[in-house]
Design a protein around this motif. Structure first.
Motif, short mmCIF file in Angstrom:
data_model
loop_
_atom_site.label_atom_id
_atom_site.label_comp_id
_atom_site.label_asym_id
_atom_site.label_seq_id
_atom_site.Cartn_x
_atom_site.Cartn_y
_atom_site.Cartn_z
N ILE A 1 -9.33 -48.02 9.34
CA ILE A 1 -8.24 -47.27 9.96
C ILE A 1 -7.31 -46.69 8.90
O ILE A 1 -6.97 -45.51 8.93
CB ILE A 1 -7.43 -48.17 10.92
CG1 ILE A 1 -8.31 -48.62 12.10
CG2 ILE A 1 -6.21 -47.42 11.44
CD1 ILE A 1 -8.70 -47.52 13.06
N TYR A 2 -6.90 -47.53 7.95
CA TYR A 2 -5.96 -47.08 6.91
C TYR A 2 -6.16 -47.93 5.67
O TYR A 2 -7.12 -48.71 5.60
CB TYR A 2 -4.53 -47.18 7.45
CG TYR A 2 -3.58 -46.14 6.88
CD1 TYR A 2 -3.84 -44.78 7.04
CD2 TYR A 2 -2.43 -46.51 6.21
CE1 TYR A 2 -2.96 -43.83 6.54
CE2 TYR A 2 -1.54 -45.55 5.71
CZ TYR A 2 -1.82 -44.21 5.88
OH TYR A 2 -0.96 -43.27 5.38
N ASP A 3 -5.25 -47.81 4.71
CA ASP A 3 -5.43 -48.44 3.40
C ASP A 3 -5.89 -49.89 3.48
O ASP A 3 -6.84 -50.29 2.83
CB ASP A 3 -4.13 -48.39 2.60
CG ASP A 3 -3.73 -46.97 2.23
OD1 ASP A 3 -4.58 -46.07 2.34
OD2 ASP A 3 -2.57 -46.78 1.83
N ARG A 4 -5.18 -50.71 4.25
CA ARG A 4 -5.46 -52.14 4.30
C ARG A 4 -5.75 -52.62 5.73
O ARG A 4 -5.62 -53.80 6.03
CB ARG A 4 -4.27 -52.93 3.72
CG ARG A 4 -3.93 -52.54 2.28
CD ARG A 4 -2.71 -53.28 1.76
NE ARG A 4 -3.00 -54.69 1.58
CZ ARG A 4 -3.59 -55.20 0.50
NH1 ARG A 4 -4.01 -54.41 -0.48
NH2 ARG A 4 -3.78 -56.50 0.39
N ILE A 5 -6.13 -51.68 6.59
CA ILE A 5 -6.31 -51.99 8.01
C ILE A 5 -7.72 -51.60 8.45
O ILE A 5 -8.21 -50.51 8.13
CB ILE A 5 -5.28 -51.25 8.87
CG1 ILE A 5 -3.85 -51.63 8.45
CG2 ILE A 5 -5.48 -51.55 10.34
CD1 ILE A 5 -2.77 -50.84 9.14
N ALA A 6 -8.36 -52.51 9.19
CA ALA A 6 -9.69 -52.26 9.73
C ALA A 6 -9.70 -52.50 11.22
O ALA A 6 -8.79 -53.11 11.79
CB ALA A 6 -10.73 -53.14 9.04
N PHE A 7 -10.76 -52.03 11.85
CA PHE A 7 -10.94 -52.03 13.30
C PHE A 7 -12.32 -52.60 13.60
O PHE A 7 -13.29 -52.32 12.89
CB PHE A 7 -10.82 -50.59 13.79
CG PHE A 7 -11.22 -50.33 15.22
CD1 PHE A 7 -10.25 -50.21 16.20
CD2 PHE A 7 -12.56 -50.14 15.57
CE1 PHE A 7 -10.61 -49.91 17.51
CE2 PHE A 7 -12.91 -49.85 16.87
CZ PHE A 7 -11.94 -49.73 17.85
N ALA A 8 -12.43 -53.42 14.64
CA ALA A 8 -13.73 -53.90 15.11
C ALA A 8 -13.70 -53.91 16.63
O ALA A 8 -12.64 -54.05 17.24
CB ALA A 8 -14.02 -55.30 14.57
N ALA A 9 -14.88 -53.76 17.24
CA ALA A 9 -14.90 -53.65 18.69
C ALA A 9 -16.24 -54.07 19.25
O ALA A 9 -17.27 -54.05 18.57
CB ALA A 9 -14.60 -52.21 19.12
N VAL A 10 -16.22 -54.47 20.53
CA VAL A 10 -17.43 -54.69 21.31
C VAL A 10 -17.25 -53.97 22.65
O VAL A 10 -16.13 -53.69 23.07
CB VAL A 10 -17.70 -56.19 21.56
CG1 VAL A 10 -18.00 -56.91 20.27
CG2 VAL A 10 -16.51 -56.85 22.27
N GLY A 11 -18.38 -53.67 23.30
CA GLY A 11 -18.32 -53.00 24.58
C GLY A 11 -18.99 -51.65 24.54
O GLY A 11 -19.96 -51.44 23.80
#
Length: 247
Positions: free
Chosen positions: A56-66
């Protein structure tokens, strides 16, 4: 005369929630966990292009299911939000907490107003200077948000995988150790392709896994500001087979 049936708001809410849960339960699990080196994100995902984990950004991540199309639209919206906020104010003003709040509002609005809820569950992770400074947020289909510690597990057998991790998680694990711990929990408590609980698998091939990390100190380890790094299948294979991360 056409007979009309009254459905109470409570029953409608329950039906929407059941619908979303069933969709999410069919998905393969994702694990997000803090460790000494940063935050590891491990997903059962045989697709090389339809990612369940992203930056997402410098030190931010995203994870998902569905449902992929639903959570991918949310990921893209999160990237736009972060870019605009970072440009308009300061890069330090882009936080996992702010992003999680935006996601919670969007999911809650869809759950209450649209014809059907999103069949997704999300995790937003921000790596800090220490394990106890990491931020892990879990968001459900109705916009509920939880501030988690240590790790997040989402997907078909989240409770079973979470129970397996509870006694194995260690704040002093390296990335390689954290990934092996997550994969071992997924191997024993994952979900079959048909959606039912599977028997313990002999192994999970690296080609069936999506692995990424947020480096705690990317300037030192890689000379970069951006903490997110995606592992290639060969690197994942090295971790699982030898315990060493490739170059």
């Amino acid at each position: 005369m056409t007979q009309q049936f009254y459905v109470s708001p409570e029953q409608l809410t329950k039906d929407r929630a059941d619908f979303a849960r069933k969709g999410i339960a069919r998905g393969r699990s994702v694990v997000v966990l803090s460790c000494r080196d940063g935050i590891a994100l491990v997903a059962e995902n045989p697709s090389p292009s339809l990612h369940k984990v992203g930056e997402i950004y410098d030190r931010i991540a995203f994870a998902a299911v569905g449902k992929y199309n639903e959570f991918e639209s949310l990921r893209q919206a999160g990237v736009r939000y972060a870019d605009v906020r970072g440009y308009s104010y300061d890069r330090e003003d882009v936080t996992a907490r702010g992003l999680a709040s935006v996601y919670a509002q969007s999911l809650g609005a869809v759950f209450t107003a649209d014809s059907k809820p999103f069949e997704v569950e999300l995790a937003v992770a921000e790596v800090g200077a220490r394990v106890d400074a990491d931020h892990l947020y879990r968001l459900t289909f109705d916009g509920s948000i939880a501030d988690e510690r240590r790790f997040i597990v989402m997907g078909g057998q989240a409770d079973a995988v979470g129970d397996a991790l509870t006694g194995r998680w260690d704040a002093e694990h390296s990335f390689a150790e954290a990934v092996r711990t997550a994969v071992d929990a997924l191997r024993h408590h994952g979900v079959s392709a048909a959606g039912g609980t599977s028997e313990p698998r002999a192994r999970l091939e690296s080609s069936a896994l999506e692995v990424a990390v947020l480096d705690r100190d990317p300037l030192t380890t890689r000379g970069a500001r951006r903490a997110f790094r995606r592992f290639l299948p060969a690197e994942v294979g090295d971790i699982l087979n030898v315990g060493k991360v490739g170059p």
